[in-house]
Design an enzyme around this catalytic site. Structure first.
Site, PDB file in Angstrom:
ATOM      1  N   LYS A  70       9.000 -20.487   4.740  1.00 42.87           N
ATOM      2  CA  LYS A  70       8.536 -20.546   5.870  1.00 42.87           C
ATOM      3  C   LYS A  70       7.275 -19.680   5.752  1.00 42.87           C
ATOM      4  O   LYS A  70       6.286 -19.883   6.241  1.00 42.87           O
ATOM      5  CB  LYS A  70       9.392 -20.089   6.909  1.00 42.87           C
ATOM      6  CG  LYS A  70       8.999 -20.416   8.303  1.00 42.87           C
ATOM      7  CD  LYS A  70       9.980 -20.151   9.403  1.00 42.87           C
ATOM      8  CE  LYS A  70       9.141 -19.943  10.712  1.00 42.87           C
ATOM      9  NZ  LYS A  70      10.203 -19.683  11.863  1.00 42.87           N
ATOM     10  N   GLU A  85      12.022 -13.206  -3.410  1.00 40.86           N
ATOM     11  CA  GLU A  85      13.051 -13.856  -4.254  1.00 40.86           C
ATOM     12  C   GLU A  85      11.959 -15.190  -4.439  1.00 40.86           C
ATOM     13  O   GLU A  85      12.058 -15.834  -5.682  1.00 40.86           O
ATOM     14  CB  GLU A  85      14.132 -14.351  -3.684  1.00 40.86           C
ATOM     15  CG  GLU A  85      14.963 -13.135  -3.312  1.00 40.86           C
ATOM     16  CD  GLU A  85      14.880 -12.526  -1.974  1.00 40.86           C
ATOM     17  OE1 GLU A  85      13.965 -12.722  -1.475  1.00 40.86           O
ATOM     18  OE2 GLU A  85      15.923 -11.865  -1.523  1.00 40.86           O
ATOM     19  N   GLY A  91      13.935 -20.731  10.265  1.00 35.31           N
ATOM     20  CA  GLY A  91      14.363 -20.806   8.906  1.00 35.31           C
ATOM     21  C   GLY A  91      15.391 -21.551   8.885  1.00 35.31           C
ATOM     22  O   GLY A  91      15.676 -22.585   8.134  1.00 35.31           O
ATOM     23  N   ARG A  92      16.590 -21.190   9.375  1.00 34.25           N
ATOM     24  CA  ARG A  92      17.955 -21.571   9.341  1.00 34.25           C
ATOM     25  C   ARG A  92      18.231 -22.848  10.229  1.00 34.25           C
ATOM     26  O   ARG A  92      19.261 -23.363  10.016  1.00 34.25           O
ATOM     27  CB  ARG A  92      19.094 -20.610   9.714  1.00 34.25           C
ATOM     28  CG  ARG A  92      18.841 -20.107  11.346  1.00 34.25           C
ATOM     29  CD  ARG A  92      19.894 -18.870  11.338  1.00 34.25           C
ATOM     30  NE  ARG A  92      19.760 -18.143  12.542  1.00 34.25           N
ATOM     31  CZ  ARG A  92      18.474 -17.383  12.882  1.00 34.25           C
ATOM     32  NH1 ARG A  92      17.839 -16.960  11.698  1.00 34.25           N
ATOM     33  NH2 ARG A  92      18.635 -16.561  13.930  1.00 34.25           N
ATOM     34  N   GLU A 133      23.554 -15.119  10.842  1.00 36.36           N
ATOM     35  CA  GLU A 133      22.215 -14.949  10.977  1.00 36.36           C
ATOM     36  C   GLU A 133      21.900 -14.821  12.461  1.00 36.36           C
ATOM     37  O   GLU A 133      20.993 -14.257  13.225  1.00 36.36           O
ATOM     38  CB  GLU A 133      21.204 -15.502  10.200  1.00 36.36           C
ATOM     39  CG  GLU A 133      20.171 -14.733  10.144  1.00 36.36           C
ATOM     40  CD  GLU A 133      19.044 -15.329   8.996  1.00 36.36           C
ATOM     41  OE1 GLU A 133      19.157 -14.378   7.733  1.00 36.36           O
ATOM     42  OE2 GLU A 133      18.387 -16.196   9.119  1.00 36.36           O
ATOM     43  N   HIS A 143      45.221 -23.483  -2.633  1.00 34.20           N
ATOM     44  CA  HIS A 143      45.885 -22.803  -3.786  1.00 34.20           C
ATOM     45  C   HIS A 143      45.190 -21.559  -4.127  1.00 34.20           C
ATOM     46  O   HIS A 143      45.282 -21.111  -5.051  1.00 34.20           O
ATOM     47  CB  HIS A 143      45.871 -23.810  -5.135  1.00 34.20           C
ATOM     48  CG  HIS A 143      46.476 -25.269  -4.642  1.00 34.20           C
ATOM     49  ND1 HIS A 143      47.922 -25.228  -4.945  1.00 34.20           N
ATOM     50  CD2 HIS A 143      45.986 -26.378  -3.971  1.00 34.20           C
ATOM     51  CE1 HIS A 143      47.944 -26.441  -4.696  1.00 34.20           C
ATOM     52  NE2 HIS A 143      47.011 -27.028  -4.048  1.00 34.20           N
ATOM     53  N   LYS A 164      15.099  -5.304   3.249  1.00 34.76           N
ATOM     54  CA  LYS A 164      13.958  -5.655   2.486  1.00 34.76           C
ATOM     55  C   LYS A 164      13.044  -4.498   2.040  1.00 34.76           C
ATOM     56  O   LYS A 164      12.410  -4.466   1.076  1.00 34.76           O
ATOM     57  CB  LYS A 164      13.284  -6.599   3.340  1.00 34.76           C
ATOM     58  CG  LYS A 164      13.868  -8.219   3.243  1.00 34.76           C
ATOM     59  CD  LYS A 164      13.028  -9.162   3.978  1.00 34.76           C
ATOM     60  CE  LYS A 164      13.755 -10.353   4.401  1.00 34.76           C
ATOM     61  NZ  LYS A 164      13.051 -11.304   5.199  1.00 34.76           N
TER      62      LYS A 164
END
Ligand code: F6P
Length: 539
Positions: free
Chosen positions: A199, A205, A258-259, A344, A375, A504
């Site tokens: 965005k 990253e 963003g999400r 978030e 399990h 950050k």
């Protein structure tokens, strides 16, 4: 309003050690405590919410203004106050109709135009009309992004595997070079399209991975490398700086968080994988859930009910986590996706006005697909000292008609788990089992204690016909709106994420120290770890 909270607390106290199972003495319980829309059923009857508690919870939704705030969101009001933004991801999936104004501009035409451009691009890639620098068709796509620019498309592409008829999609997100190295190892740069999704187009990253992948392309294709790039971003100036041709850039507005962004250009990998028609189905499923959220009465409204169950478990029962357990292997990434969506959004400590919250907000969200989780961690769900409300998801029909036996087993296991959590097994029954196994005296008591399940553990189940693009759209929109409902009741801004900033900033400051600069001003732990990680033990 505090009156309603008090009454809810008193309701739980009065229930004492009432068994959830006893609530089914009411033959109408399943009908009253479940709701359905477009074939999707939400069952909340296996919780300790009784009729009075449900009425109080609905009143809580009414008095906190869930309906008004929902309508304000859909109208495009700037409900994300700390960033002064509207919250309009729902507009990305709505059919173009009446104008929708934000800052004096109708946002519908650009949304429709971007969708058309995405469709043309996706079709041209899928058909081989757009070719690679070597004149071949693209067989693979790498999406480079992180957080909302990765989790949504990665989760959805996996969920829709039976509908794939386009290039294979891969995802690089982590700044750990292992992610890029392992992904690139098996790919042919001559036939790989790269979508850089960010965005902001500043996320370290994504920019680091994009540069690495660009080098990989350049090594094989020289100057032709940039013709293998496309970008998804709101920052069109920055995509140009990377040399990406404007007709390969798909933009969106800052009112898409963003999400919440997979409904627009961030969903490009989904469209490349399943085609424009499948993507439109995905949008129409989410739009159908939007309509339901806007139109259904609160007591029949799936997002509202799911949100109220969340409030009950978090604030009245004080359960700190909730588990999302899809009995649907293709939803393996749904828990990770929901972690961002939920934590978030609602992992906040202050109200919209900046006051400390009077009660806990978002729980820890976690989970894995069933039956695998059975399990692994279900032991704790059944006998651990923390109660974890479980959220099961299951389809009536699978995509594998030749493997019916598998799906029958899957369904039986899903239903068995919610039943076991609720009914448990008494000490008396466990004692009989221990006797049957030949244990006697004290040993029998000990064995029985280990085999006792207290039960009375709550769960909800979401049941749907089949995992199609439409259904997936419904599921995601349901959870988005659930997060919204809870956020309104807690009085928080669910649409900013300031909590990710400090880490950050500190990472930027630490980078030179990782590379050898003196670690001035750092605490002794950070200094010691820097020395250790330098590889030579001393600095
Ligand atoms: O780390 C937080 C965050 O801003 C998320 O909200 C977002 O989805 C992610 O980073 C990626 O951001 P971008 O799409 O701008 O690269």
């Amino acid at each position: 309003m505090s009156d309603i909270w008090n009454k809810l607390e008193r309701n739980l106290a009065a229930a004492g050690d009432r068994r959830i199972l006893s609530l089914f003495d009411d033959p109408e319980r399943f009908g009253t405590f479940s709701a359905e829309t477009d074939g999707m059923l939400l069952d909340i009857s296996k919780t300790n919410i009784d009729g009075d508690a449900l009425s109080l919870l609905i009143r809580l939704a009414e008095t906190t203004g869930v309906a008004n705030k929902r309508d304000a969101m859909f109208r495009g009001e700037k409900i994300n106050v700390t960033e002064d933004r509207a919250v309009l991801h729902s507009a990305l999936r709505a059919p173009a109709s009446d104008p929708l104004m934000v800052d004096g501009k109708d946002v519908r035409p650009p949304i429709a135009e971007t969708l058309r451009r995405m469709e043309r691009f996706a079709e041209d890639i899928r058909s081989g009309w757009i070719t690679s620098a070597t004149g071949q068709s693209f067989t693979n796509v790498i999406n480079i992004g992180i957080g909302g620019s990765d989790l949504g498309p990665a989760m959805a592409v996996r969920a829709l595997a039976p509908f794939h008829d386009g290039p294979r999609c891969h995802f690089i997100s982590n700044v750990d070079g292992a992610d890029a190295a392992d992904t690139l190892r098996d790919l042919d740069p001559r036939r790989t399209l790269v979508v850089v999704a960010s965005k902001t187009f500043t996320t370290i990253e994504t920019m680091t991975n994009a540069n690495t992948v660009l080098k990989w392309l350049r090594a094989a294709l020289g100057e032709g490398a940039v013709s293998h790039l496309a970008a998804v971003s709101t920052a069109l100036d920055k995509t140009a700086d990377m040399g990406i041709a404007p007709d390969r850039v798909f933009g969106f507005a800052d009112w898409v968080g963003g999400r919440y962004s997979l409904w627009g250009p961030v969903g490009l990998p989904i469209m490349l994988a399943v085609g424009p028609e499948g993507f439109r189905e995905f949008l129409s499923g989410s739009h159908a859930m939007d309509r339901h959220f806007q139109d259904a009465p609160l007591n029949q409204n799936l997002p509202v009910l799911l949100g109220l169950v969340g409030i009950w478990h978090r604030n009245i029962c004080n359960y700190p986590t909730r588990a999302v357990l899809p009995y649907d292997q293709r939803l393996a990434r749904l828990p990770a996706y929901l972690q961002q969506l939920d934590m978030e959004s609602n992992g906040k400590g202050v109200t919209i006005d900046g006051q400390d919250l009077p009660r806990p907000s978002g729980p820890v969200v976690w989970g894995e697909p069933g039956t695998n989780g059975q399990h692994a961690f279900y032991q704790l769900l059944h006998q651990g000292t923390e109660v974890v409300p479980a959220e099961f998801l299951i389809a009536a029909e699978s995509h594998e008609p030749d493997l019916m036996e598998h799906h029958d087993l899957l369904k039986a296991n899903c239903l068995a788990q919610s039943e076991a959590l609720m009914i448990g097994r008494s000490f008396e029954t466990a004692n009989e089992i221990a006797a049957g196994l030949g244990f006697e005296g004290d040993e029998r008591q000990v064995q029985a204690a280990h085999r006792t399940f207290e039960g009375n553990r709550p769960s909800v189940t979401l049941a749907y016909p089949k995992l199609t693009p439409f259904t997936l759209g419904q599921i995601i929109a349901l959870y988005e709106h659930r997060v919204f409902v809870e956020g309104v009741i807690w009085g928080i801004n669910s649409f900013d994420q300031w909590g990710v900033e400090l880490g950050k900033e500190l990472a930027n400051a630490l980078l030179p120290m990782v590379r050898g600069a003196p670690a001035q001003g750092k605490d002794a732990s950070t200094q010691g770890l820097l020395r250790k990680l330098s590889g030579c033990g001393h600095r």
